[in-house]
Structure formats: C-alpha cells, structure tokens
Design a protein around this motif. Structure first.
Motif: not given
Length: 362
Positions: A55-70, A98-103
């Motif tokens: 999968s596309e990177g899917t953020q593990i937390s709100p803190e891990g988000k770095g791009y719109m609409d991911t 699932a790719q687990l992502w923190h940017v």
C-alpha cells in the motif's frame, strides 16, 4: 533460472508471482479524516494480479502525517475504510501489505495545528512537501526546521507503530511493511547527516539504528515475524537526507533484520530518483548480510528484474510508475505486451484521471 512469474513464499504468505506493486503515494484519501475510500479500492483491485500490492504509505498517527490526503491507519474509520479495500483485493485474488509510515520532519506545521514536525534532531534541512492550497489544489511548500523528539517521547512513537500493526491486522491486510527509507523518520534516525543526537539514539551506528530495530521488534510482537517486512534505502539522496555512511548502515541493519527472520527486506535503490544504479558488489554484500527474501525496487524493467533474479541478488521486483500506468502489468511483462506511458501530472492528488482510468491491454 528463477522467473518473475513463479510463486514466492514471503513468511506466512505465498505470492503467485514476483511482480510486486511498490508503495506509491497517490494522495486521494477522503478529507477530513484521511479515510481510505471507494476510489482507492478500485485502484488497488485493478492491480490485484500483482504478486503483492504494497500500500501507499499510511500514517501511524496524526504526528506521522506529512502530505495532504494521505491515508491513516490510527482510528476506527480509517481501519474500516482499509477493510473495504483489503476485502475487495482478496475477492479479486490478490494479496496486500500495509506500509506503516511516519514522515518525521518531511512535514509542515499546518498538519499539526501549528506545532513543528518531529525528527531525530532539530537541524535545518532543505526539502518541500505538499499541502492544500487556498484554491483547494495541491501546492508545494518548504518544510520547517523540525524539533527533536525527547528521549521520553520515543516509547510513544514505538507504541504508535505497534498499535498501527494491530489496526492493519484488523483491517484485513496480509502483511505490514515498516517504512524505514526515503528520509522519513526511521531513516532520519539511522542517517548520520540527519541524526545529531548524543544520547542512546545517536552517535554510533548501533545507536542510530536503535529506533528502527526497536520499532521492528514492537511490530513483530504485535503480529509475528512472518507477517512483517521493512523497506530501506541506504544509498542515495531522499527528502533532504543523504547519509555519507549509508552503505555501511544498510549492511548493518540488513544483518540485524536477518536475525529477526522477517518476511522480507525491501531495498529501494537510488536510480528511480535520479541517483546511480546500485552496484552488483553492493548487492552481493547485502545478500551475504541478509539471506532471507529481498525485494528490489528502483528503475526496474523486466530485463533488469530477470537478471537480478537469475543471479540470486533479489527474490522479487517491485514496480512503481509502470504499475501506476498498467493495472495489468504482470500480464504485459509475461507476454511482452507494450506498456502504457504514465502521466506524472496526475501522480499526486486529484480524481480518477491518471488513477483508475488507465486501460488494460485488449
């Protein structure tokens, strides 16, 4: 000679072929809430003939988000959205991780109510990310200097990865892949040019790799080693991170990860981002360090993948831009059919145009 079209065992999962879909940021989750949706479901189902969809990177937390609409995987609505996708992929005969992502620092304060993104160190760096502009469309902005994670915050981050793994299980994924590449949080801790810490997570290579390995152990503990893979990019420049000791770091973590008997190690190579092609000498060193399954990803075509498979340097190949443009990519590669050309202007954000409207071969 091993073929791209032979089955492969990845821990607890057996794939029907070795043509994998690389994780691809597409920025089409539903806002607000970063919820996976029906359009994303259609996109993944169209590509279900791949041996494994990552999968596309899917953020593990709100803190891990770095791009719109991911998309995220940290609340119930997101888990339910992903469940509709995994169920549909399975019904189509596919397998999905699932790719687990923190940017980390590859972010912007607008995603965090004005708070700074976090990283290994509070060091200025040059990079940009994508936010929603005043007109509602994607716009590129400079990333700010992040703040360093405090030592007592690190257990919270590790717990976020553990919780995201449990959510991925609940969402019906077959595997999880930890994103440890491309200048995102775990790579920021590993890379000597991004990690300037002097505590137990900085300084020596062993200390810089500590967070990546602790996260891996937490994810394994939340599921099992045969359901976990990890992606690394030890050589190359990604998102403002260019580790001068990256080659050594890659071999070190590959060896440490091999001891954990993970489902796979996913190597992202520098040539897809304009860097040099990885040398076979380095590939052989990586294979010596990690005798388990290695998935290669970079500027791959069928010829490159077949050569590296035949020489035992990879076990599967993950394709990115060619899978964007060719939902039936495994068939096209196997039968030598021509490929649709990708449309870069629709890679990030938008509607079904350049997303779910690429044709299969007649």
């Amino acid at each position: 000679m091993t073929s791209l079209f032979e089955p492969l065992t990845l821990g607890a999962v057996t794939t029907p072929n070795r043509v994998f879909m690389a994780p691809l940021t597409r920025m089409r989750a539903t806002a607000p809430g970063d919820v996976p949706n029906e359009l994303m479901r259609d996109y993944y189902v169209q590509r279900a003939s791949g041996g494994l969809l990552i999968s596309e990177g899917t953020q593990i937390s709100p803190e891990g988000k770095g791009y719109m609409d991911t998309p995220g995987i940290h609340d119930d609505e997101q888990v339910a959205g992903w469940r509709t996708i995994t169920d549909a992929v399975h019904a189509a005969g596919g397998r999905i991780a699932a790719q687990l992502w923190h940017v980390g620092r590859v972010s912007h304060e607008s995603f965090h109510d004005g708070a700074l993104p976090v990283s290994a160190s509070a060091a200025p760096y040059r990079n940009r990310t994508t936010v929603r502009g005043e007109d509602g469309n994607p716009t590129r902005v400079d990333c700010p200097t992040p703040r360093a994670l405090d030592l007592d915050e690190i257990p919270r981050v590790i717990e976020d990865y553990r919780r995201a793994t449990l959510n991925a299980r609940e969402a019906g994924f077959d595997l999880v892949e930890i994103h440890g590449a491309h200048g995102y949080l775990l790579h920021q801790f590993l890379a000597a040019d991004a990690n300037l810490r002097t505590d137990s997570y900085g300084g020596s290579l062993e200390n810089r790799a500590r967070l990546m390995l602790e996260v891996t152990d937490a994810v394994v503990g939340a599921w099992s080693a045969d359901r976990v893979g990890i992606r690394i990019s030890p050589i190359g420049s990604f998102n403002g991170t260019t580790d001068p000791s990256g080659a050594e770091a890659g071999l070190y973590v590959a060896g440490e990860l091999a001891q954990r008997n993970l489902a796979f190690l996913h190597l992202s190579e520098p040539d897809w981002a304009g860097g040099p092609e990885l040398s076979d000498d380095y590939r052989r060193s990586l294979r010596d360090a990690h005798p388990g399954v290695i998935v290669g990803a970079g500027n791959y075509d069928a010829a490159k993948a077949t050569r590296l498979l035949s020489e035992g340097l990879i076990d599967a190949a993950a394709f990115g831009r060619s899978f964007i443009a060719n939902p039936d990519l495994p068939r096209r590669l196997e039968e030598g059919l021509p490929l649709n050309a990708p449309l870069p202007e629709s890679f990030y954000g938008g509607s079904k145009a350049g997303y779910t409207d690429y044709p299969v071969h007649a």
